[in-house]
Design a protein around this motif. Sequence first.
Motif, mmCIF file in Angstrom:
data_model
loop_
_atom_site.group_PDB
_atom_site.id
_atom_site.type_symbol
_atom_site.label_atom_id
_atom_site.label_comp_id
_atom_site.label_asym_id
_atom_site.label_seq_id
_atom_site.Cartn_x
_atom_site.Cartn_y
_atom_site.Cartn_z
ATOM 1 N N ARG A 51 0.838 -1.203 0.000
ATOM 2 C CA ARG A 51 0.000 0.000 0.000
ATOM 3 C C ARG A 51 0.879 1.261 0.000
ATOM 4 O O ARG A 51 0.574 2.249 -0.656
ATOM 5 N N ASN A 55 1.006 4.170 -2.901
ATOM 6 C CA ASN A 55 0.813 5.595 -2.590
ATOM 7 C C ASN A 55 2.084 6.434 -2.768
ATOM 8 O O ASN A 55 2.117 7.591 -2.369
ATOM 9 N N LYS A 57 4.870 6.202 -1.215
ATOM 10 C CA LYS A 57 5.615 6.507 0.015
ATOM 11 C C LYS A 57 6.822 5.594 0.201
ATOM 12 O O LYS A 57 7.617 5.778 1.115
ATOM 13 N N SER A 118 -0.704 -3.486 26.911
ATOM 14 C CA SER A 118 -1.525 -2.276 26.932
ATOM 15 C C SER A 118 -1.791 -1.801 28.349
ATOM 16 O O SER A 118 -2.272 -0.681 28.527
ATOM 17 N N HIS A 139 5.464 0.439 24.418
ATOM 18 C CA HIS A 139 4.042 0.313 24.052
ATOM 19 C C HIS A 139 3.733 1.097 22.780
ATOM 20 O O HIS A 139 3.604 2.323 22.806
ATOM 21 N N ASN A 142 -1.754 1.285 17.667
ATOM 22 C CA ASN A 142 -2.326 0.582 16.514
ATOM 23 C C ASN A 142 -3.051 1.569 15.578
ATOM 24 O O ASN A 142 -3.902 2.305 16.068
ATOM 25 N N VAL A 146 1.353 3.746 11.236
ATOM 26 C CA VAL A 146 0.757 5.085 11.089
ATOM 27 C C VAL A 146 0.913 5.927 12.361
ATOM 28 O O VAL A 146 1.166 7.134 12.287
ATOM 29 N N ASN A 189 -4.116 4.406 27.477
ATOM 30 C CA ASN A 189 -5.269 3.533 27.725
ATOM 31 C C ASN A 189 -6.010 3.864 29.020
ATOM 32 O O ASN A 189 -7.182 3.539 29.162
HETATM 33 C C1 LIG Z 1 -5.028 -0.490 22.798
HETATM 34 C C2 LIG Z 1 -3.694 0.096 22.993
HETATM 35 O O1 LIG Z 1 -2.890 -0.465 23.774
HETATM 36 C C3 LIG Z 1 -3.239 1.381 22.412
HETATM 37 C C4 LIG Z 1 -3.803 1.765 21.090
HETATM 38 O O2 LIG Z 1 -3.229 1.484 20.076
HETATM 39 S S1 LIG Z 1 -5.270 2.528 21.124
HETATM 40 C C5 LIG Z 1 -5.642 2.803 19.416
HETATM 41 C C6 LIG Z 1 -4.912 4.009 18.896
HETATM 42 N N1 LIG Z 1 -5.262 4.196 17.532
HETATM 43 C C7 LIG Z 1 -6.240 5.029 17.147
HETATM 44 O O3 LIG Z 1 -6.835 5.718 17.954
HETATM 45 C C8 LIG Z 1 -6.521 5.032 15.680
HETATM 46 C C9 LIG Z 1 -7.694 5.922 15.338
HETATM 47 N N2 LIG Z 1 -7.907 5.901 13.904
HETATM 48 C C10 LIG Z 1 -7.151 6.625 13.038
HETATM 49 O O4 LIG Z 1 -6.274 7.373 13.444
HETATM 50 C C11 LIG Z 1 -7.480 6.475 11.578
HETATM 51 O O5 LIG Z 1 -8.788 6.000 11.449
HETATM 52 C C12 LIG Z 1 -6.482 5.519 10.826
HETATM 53 C C13 LIG Z 1 -5.096 6.136 10.822
HETATM 54 C C14 LIG Z 1 -6.417 4.131 11.441
HETATM 55 C C15 LIG Z 1 -6.969 5.318 9.416
HETATM 56 O O6 LIG Z 1 -7.154 6.575 8.838
HETATM 57 P P1 LIG Z 1 -8.131 6.809 7.583
HETATM 58 O O7 LIG Z 1 -7.847 8.145 7.086
HETATM 59 O O8 LIG Z 1 -9.495 6.406 7.929
HETATM 60 O O9 LIG Z 1 -7.743 5.677 6.661
HETATM 61 P P2 LIG Z 1 -6.926 5.651 5.381
HETATM 62 O O10 LIG Z 1 -6.984 6.930 4.625
HETATM 63 O O11 LIG Z 1 -7.389 4.416 4.724
HETATM 64 O O12 LIG Z 1 -5.477 5.435 5.974
HETATM 65 C C16 LIG Z 1 -4.580 6.452 6.301
HETATM 66 C C17 LIG Z 1 -3.217 5.836 6.227
HETATM 67 O O13 LIG Z 1 -3.049 4.875 7.253
HETATM 68 C C18 LIG Z 1 -2.527 3.642 6.707
HETATM 69 N N3 LIG Z 1 -3.282 2.578 7.355
HETATM 70 C C19 LIG Z 1 -4.603 2.562 7.612
HETATM 71 N N4 LIG Z 1 -4.912 1.457 8.300
HETATM 72 C C20 LIG Z 1 -3.770 0.750 8.450
HETATM 73 C C21 LIG Z 1 -3.460 -0.471 9.062
HETATM 74 N N5 LIG Z 1 -4.396 -1.224 9.700
HETATM 75 N N6 LIG Z 1 -2.178 -0.878 9.050
HETATM 76 C C22 LIG Z 1 -1.229 -0.152 8.431
HETATM 77 N N7 LIG Z 1 -1.473 1.026 7.844
HETATM 78 C C23 LIG Z 1 -2.726 1.463 7.846
HETATM 79 C C24 LIG Z 1 -2.757 3.654 5.230
HETATM 80 O O14 LIG Z 1 -1.570 3.238 4.581
HETATM 81 C C25 LIG Z 1 -3.075 5.086 4.920
HETATM 82 O O15 LIG Z 1 -2.014 5.717 4.242
HETATM 83 P P3 LIG Z 1 -2.285 6.136 2.722
HETATM 84 O O16 LIG Z 1 -3.266 7.253 2.765
HETATM 85 O O17 LIG Z 1 -0.938 6.529 2.272
HETATM 86 O O18 LIG Z 1 -2.829 4.904 2.055
#
Ligand SMILES: CC(=O)CC(=O)SCCNC(=O)CCNC(=O)[C@H](O)C(C)(C)COP(=O)(O)OP(=O)(O)OC[C@H]1O[C@@H](n2cnc3c(N)ncnc32)[C@H](O)[C@@H]1OP(=O)(O)O
Length: 290
Positions: A51, A55, A57, A118, A139, A142, A146, A189
């Motif tokens: 991906r 894009n 990158k 976590s 830590h 996810n 990104v 968290n």
């Molecule tokens: C539980 C714990 O211990 C701690 C935690 O991690 S808590 C969770 C923390 N994470 C969050 O809060 C995530 C919240 N969500 C987001 O920030 C966004 O929805 C997101 C970054 C996941 C996706 O963003 P989006 O704009 O909807 O999606 P999209 O445009 O398809 O993707 C943006 C970029 O992220 C990348 N991406 C999206 N999902 C991905 C995945 N699952 N894996 C790898 N890369 C990913 C893509 O490559 C994309 O880049 P391009 O535009 O160059 O293709």
Amino acid sequence: MLKNIGIIGAGQMGCGIAHVSAAAGYRVHIYDLSQDRIESGLATINGNLARLVTNGKMSDEERKSTLSRITGSADVNDLAPSDLVIEAATEDESVKRKIYSQVCPVMKPEALLATNTSSLSITRLAAATDRPERFMGIHFMNPVPVMKLVELVRGIATDEKTFSAAKEFVGTLEKTITVAEDFPAFIVNRILLPMINEAIYTLYEGVGTVDAIDTAMKLGANHPMGPLQLADFIGLDTCLSIMQVLHDGLADSKYRPCPLLVKYVEAGWLGRKSGRGFYDYRGEVPVPTR
Ligand SMILES: CC(=O)CC(=O)SCCNC(=O)CCNC(=O)[C@H](O)C(C)(C)COP(=O)(O)OP(=O)(O)OC[C@H]1O[C@@H](n2cnc3c(N)ncnc32)[C@H](O)[C@@H]1OP(=O)(O)O
Ligand SMILES: NC(=O)C1=CN([C@@H]2O[C@H](COP(=O)(O)OP(=O)(O)OC[C@H]3O[C@@H](n4cnc5c(N)ncnc54)[C@H](OP(=O)(O)O)[C@@H]3O)[C@@H](O)[C@H]2O)C=CC1
């Protein structure tokens, strides 16, 4: 100087950590219980790298060389050359303790061991290893490729050399660190999961549907994902484990896991990774389950 990184667990986090480590030039070996898991993890990493190529990158050459630095197996002995092992297995203390009892005898005495937990106590996990001074929390968030943040958490025995090496390692991945004390669920968290749990209570009490709650928080609070969509993304088993750690560790009823979250986990509806959670992902587009 760290060169070889070992990863335990080929799930969503283990694969993400492998991806960014290999892209930064480290040699990475992933260990999981089955070869099938390893194969599907490597396919996920390849998909995420592809991906980036699409894009613009990353070049296709970089994708190939990144992949060539990642190996995987279901044999714990293959972690022996690792300078740093990052455990990213299921969020369950007994699972992690068992893993440490198997991996520590294989590791070089001077190698570092980190957990991507976590929520669990770093000090308590460290005590289940043969190297509490060379053990700490690293830590990642996810999706790892990104998200810019990595929380660093010392246990009571973590030495300064280990902390500096972890800080330097995370710096080479071009992530920003924040340092958290070893309290249940650390910083991100501690704040995020009670919000998600409250969203599940909002659903449970019938205040809104899945769609209403997620739309409200996306458009009303500018969150990139609604809280129920995010819960599915994290994994409902992981969300429940974190709430249980907060509830047990801080002994405050405000952290009581929502009974509806418990029910979804009992049903095996763990979110995106199992095909169904607050949304059903088995069709063309995700469909709310309530
Ligand atoms: C539980 C714990 O211990 C701690 C935690 O991690 S808590 C969770 C923390 N994470 C969050 O809060 C995530 C919240 N969500 C987001 O920030 C966004 O929805 C997101 C970054 C996941 C996706 O963003 P989006 O704009 O909807 O999606 P999209 O445009 O398809 O993707 C943006 C970029 O992220 C990348 N991406 C999206 N999902 C991905 C995945 N699952 N894996 C790898 N890369 C990913 C893509 O490559 C994309 O880049 P391009 O535009 O160059 O293709
Ligand atoms: N999901 C998230 O948003 C985040 C999760 N974390 C933490 O990262 C860790 C992993 O989470 P995540 O990747 O989401 O979980 P997943 O369920 O996606 O992956 C966990 C992996 O660990 C494997 N595993 C289980 N037991 C063992 C074992 N004894 N030896 C080797 N591998 C084992 C599982 O195999 P199998 O499926 O066969 O059991 C699975 O492949 C947890 O500690 C979690 O709290 C941290 C930040 C964010």
